[in-house]
Design an enzyme around this catalytic site. Structure first.
Site, PDB file in Angstrom:
ATOM      1  N   GLU A   1      64.473  35.558  21.320  1.00  0.00           N
ATOM      2  CA  GLU A   1      66.013  35.211  21.074  1.00  0.00           C
ATOM      3  C   GLU A   1      66.582  34.533  22.350  1.00  0.00           C
ATOM      4  O   GLU A   1      67.388  34.669  23.137  1.00  0.00           O
ATOM      5  CB  GLU A   1      66.833  36.452  20.974  1.00  0.00           C
ATOM      6  CG  GLU A   1      66.399  37.400  19.928  1.00  0.00           C
ATOM      7  CD  GLU A   1      67.108  38.787  20.174  1.00  0.00           C
ATOM      8  OE1 GLU A   1      67.684  39.118  20.893  1.00  0.00           O
ATOM      9  OE2 GLU A   1      67.075  39.353  18.990  1.00  0.00           O
TER      10      GLU A   1
ATOM     11  N   GLY B   1      68.608  31.883  24.614  1.00  0.00           N
ATOM     12  CA  GLY B   1      69.966  31.001  24.378  1.00  0.00           C
ATOM     13  C   GLY B   1      70.107  30.096  25.543  1.00  0.00           C
ATOM     14  O   GLY B   1      69.864  28.903  25.505  1.00  0.00           O
ATOM     15  N   ARG B   2      70.206  30.685  26.725  1.00  0.00           N
ATOM     16  CA  ARG B   2      70.705  29.682  28.068  1.00  0.00           C
ATOM     17  C   ARG B   2      69.422  28.814  28.026  1.00  0.00           C
ATOM     18  O   ARG B   2      69.744  27.688  28.512  1.00  0.00           O
ATOM     19  CB  ARG B   2      70.669  30.784  29.087  1.00  0.00           C
ATOM     20  CG  ARG B   2      71.168  29.853  30.477  1.00  0.00           C
ATOM     21  CD  ARG B   2      71.076  30.811  31.658  1.00  0.00           C
ATOM     22  NE  ARG B   2      71.634  32.372  31.476  1.00  0.00           N
ATOM     23  CZ  ARG B   2      72.983  32.776  31.511  1.00  0.00           C
ATOM     24  NH1 ARG B   2      73.630  32.132  32.186  1.00  0.00           N
ATOM     25  NH2 ARG B   2      73.055  33.942  31.411  1.00  0.00           N
TER      26      ARG B   2
ATOM     27  N   TYR C   1      81.488  35.685  36.997  1.00  0.00           N
ATOM     28  CA  TYR C   1      80.299  36.418  37.602  1.00  0.00           C
ATOM     29  C   TYR C   1      80.027  35.540  38.873  1.00  0.00           C
ATOM     30  O   TYR C   1      79.004  35.801  39.388  1.00  0.00           O
ATOM     31  CB  TYR C   1      79.073  35.858  36.581  1.00  0.00           C
ATOM     32  CG  TYR C   1      79.130  36.283  35.166  1.00  0.00           C
ATOM     33  CD1 TYR C   1      79.516  37.226  34.531  1.00  0.00           C
ATOM     34  CD2 TYR C   1      79.350  34.839  34.337  1.00  0.00           C
ATOM     35  CE1 TYR C   1      79.504  37.438  33.118  1.00  0.00           C
ATOM     36  CE2 TYR C   1      79.384  35.058  32.886  1.00  0.00           C
ATOM     37  CZ  TYR C   1      79.468  36.371  32.402  1.00  0.00           C
ATOM     38  OH  TYR C   1      79.699  36.589  30.985  1.00  0.00           O
TER      39      TYR C   1
ATOM     40  N   CYS D   1      97.357  29.671  36.688  1.00  0.00           N
ATOM     41  CA  CYS D   1      97.986  30.361  37.765  1.00  0.00           C
ATOM     42  C   CYS D   1      97.410  31.823  37.944  1.00  0.00           C
ATOM     43  O   CYS D   1      98.030  32.802  37.917  1.00  0.00           O
ATOM     44  CB  CYS D   1      99.596  30.471  37.327  1.00  0.00           C
ATOM     45  SG  CYS D   1     100.165  28.780  37.448  1.00  0.00           S
TER      46      CYS D   1
ATOM     47  N   TYR E   1      77.273  29.191  27.443  1.00  0.00           N
ATOM     48  CA  TYR E   1      78.161  30.273  27.850  1.00  0.00           C
ATOM     49  C   TYR E   1      79.209  29.388  28.459  1.00  0.00           C
ATOM     50  O   TYR E   1      80.035  29.864  29.445  1.00  0.00           O
ATOM     51  CB  TYR E   1      77.469  31.231  28.669  1.00  0.00           C
ATOM     52  CG  TYR E   1      76.637  32.081  28.063  1.00  0.00           C
ATOM     53  CD1 TYR E   1      76.714  32.895  26.997  1.00  0.00           C
ATOM     54  CD2 TYR E   1      75.254  32.059  28.657  1.00  0.00           C
ATOM     55  CE1 TYR E   1      75.759  33.672  26.258  1.00  0.00           C
ATOM     56  CE2 TYR E   1      74.221  32.731  27.931  1.00  0.00           C
ATOM     57  CZ  TYR E   1      74.568  33.311  27.016  1.00  0.00           C
ATOM     58  OH  TYR E   1      73.427  34.009  26.130  1.00  0.00           O
TER      59      TYR E   1
END
Ligand code: LLP
Length: 410
Positions: free
Chosen positions: A275, A277-278, A318, A343, A372
């Site tokens: 699986e 992703g990144r 993060y 702001c 992401y």
């Protein structure tokens, strides 16, 4: 191979100069390279080729853009989904239902029904009761749901606390000690076709050691289950493979990862699901932005750009590092804070960083935002969601529209 590179002093995405894109669609804009995506997708597949692969299920959460998913479907990828929305994206992109796996700790009945009706290849159960509910839903439809049980191997992934999932106290999976008993009870349910185990201990893992430790524990569990008379035909090893964001960072290669998996799983005799992703989409995107001001500060100036935490949450959430670079560098360097217009102080991309010298009006980019990035966009401060654009050779097209700022229902 560089898919985002300088030619005659101007940063290009493949053959397209970024100033042309800024002119055509404005900034901020997420820019993807089709060649970079294909390169990663085929590279990962090639590295896994010696292994018994059931499916490569791209983690849609990393980038749910349908044009990108379509491209990945062409490269032979399925999808790892966590919601009915992601299921709809995967199907719309032409991914085969058999190649779709449904993870996620809070699947609603409606989402499970949609996935059953679509005929997806695998449900990754996160708790025993979910198995009971899914079994009932499947039985009334006259089908058996293909499932694996997600196990938490109690391993510290060594990554940021907000993206670690495999430690003892976590909302994900069932504790590995409890897994044999739960597996035995799930195996008795008529509406389930229980095939094996799933594991995923966290994301952005740049060290393979915790993953290897987790997989080794899963191997022990597979042996325990078989010794108790259970069939185990499938193991889903999740995603999590990290990438380099900063110039001095290293990350395991696809070959390193596949080599480790091959070593650990050698005698398992199962079909493996992955699986990622990144690692597939991260380096295939950048965020193109324009400098609004260079504002004097006490220690360093603030480079205020027109992109903000609503376009790229990772630094605010993060403390993630994304390399900043001028599109047409002037030659000098400067030490600066980089922030967006939102702001709150948290809308910061970098503090006291040495960067290309920039001035008001200059174009610049944040690199490695394909994973992401747009996926986590919001409309905070009534900012429109930024458009997304896919470059392929010397062509480009808009694959995500700029959002609107007025809610007509109100
Ligand atoms: N499988 C499962 C069950 C997952 O929970 C995840 C990611 C993946 C696969 C894909 O992991 P990858 O290969 O992309 O590491 N928003 C955070 C990352 C959250 C990851 C959540 N789960 C970030 O921007 O770093």
């Amino acid at each position: 191979m560089a898919f985002f590179d300088y030619r005659d002093g101007i940063l290009h995405a493949e053959d397209v100069p970024l100033p042309r894109i800024a002119e055509a669609v404005g900034t901020p804009v997420h820019v993807y390279s089709a060649a970079a995506l294909r390169h990663a997708a085929y590279g990962f597949s090639a590295a896994l080729a010696p292994l018994p692969v059931a499916r490569r299920a791209f983690a849609v959460k990393a980038n749910p853009n349908i044009a990108l998913l379509r491209l990945l479907a062409e490269c032979g990828y399925g999808a790892d989904i966590v919601s009915g929305g992601e299921l709809a994206h995967a199907i719309a992109a032409g991914m085969k239902p058999q190649d779709i796996v449904f993870s996620g700790v809070g699947k609603t009945d409606r989402e499970m029904i949609e996935a059953l009706d679509a005929g997806i290849g695998q449900f990754n159960l996160e708790l025993e009761e979910e198995g009971q509910v899914l079994s009932d839903l499947a039985r009334v439809r006259g089908v058996r749901a293909p499932v694996v049980l997600r196990v938490n191997p109690d391993v510290d992934a060594g990554t940021h606390a907000k993206i670690a999932t495999g430690q003892r106290e976590t909302k994900f999976g069932v504790p590995i000690d409890a897994a044999p008993a739960i597996y035995a009870r799930l195996a008795r349910l008529d509406g389930l076709d229980l095939r094996g185990i799933a594991v995923h201990i966290g994301s952005q893992l740049r060290d393979l050691t915790p993953m290897e430790r987790a997989f080794t524990r899963i191997g022990d569990l597979v042996r325990t289950l078989r010794a108790a008379g259970h069939g185990v035909s499938d193991v889903d090893l999740g995603g999590g493979l990290g990438i380099a964001y900063a110039p001095d960072e290293t990350a395991p290669s696809f070959e390193d990862y596949a080599g480790m998996v091959g070593r650990v799983t050698r005698n398992w005799n199962v079909a493996l699901t992955f699986e990622p992703g990144r690692a597939i989409v991260g380096a295939a995107g950048l965020l193109l932005t324009r400098v609004i001001w260079v504002k004097p500060g006490v220690t360093h100036p603030y480079v205020i750009v027109d992109a903000a935490m609503n376009d790229l949450m990772r630094p605010a959430l993060y403390d993630a590092f994304h390399r900043f670079a001028a599109v047409a560098p002037r030659g000098g360097r400067m030490q600066a804070h980089i922030a967006g217009p939102i702001c709150e102080t948290g809308d910061s991309f970098a503090r006291g960083r040495e960067i290309d010298a920039v001035r008001r009006g200059d174009l610049a980019v944040f690199h490695t935002t394909g994973a992401y990035g747009a996926a986590m966009a919001s409309t905070y401060n009534c900012r429109a969601v930024s458009p997304q654009l896919l470059v392929d050779g010397d062509e480009y097209r808009i694959v995500g529209e700029r959002g609107t700022v007025i809610d007509r229902a109100a």
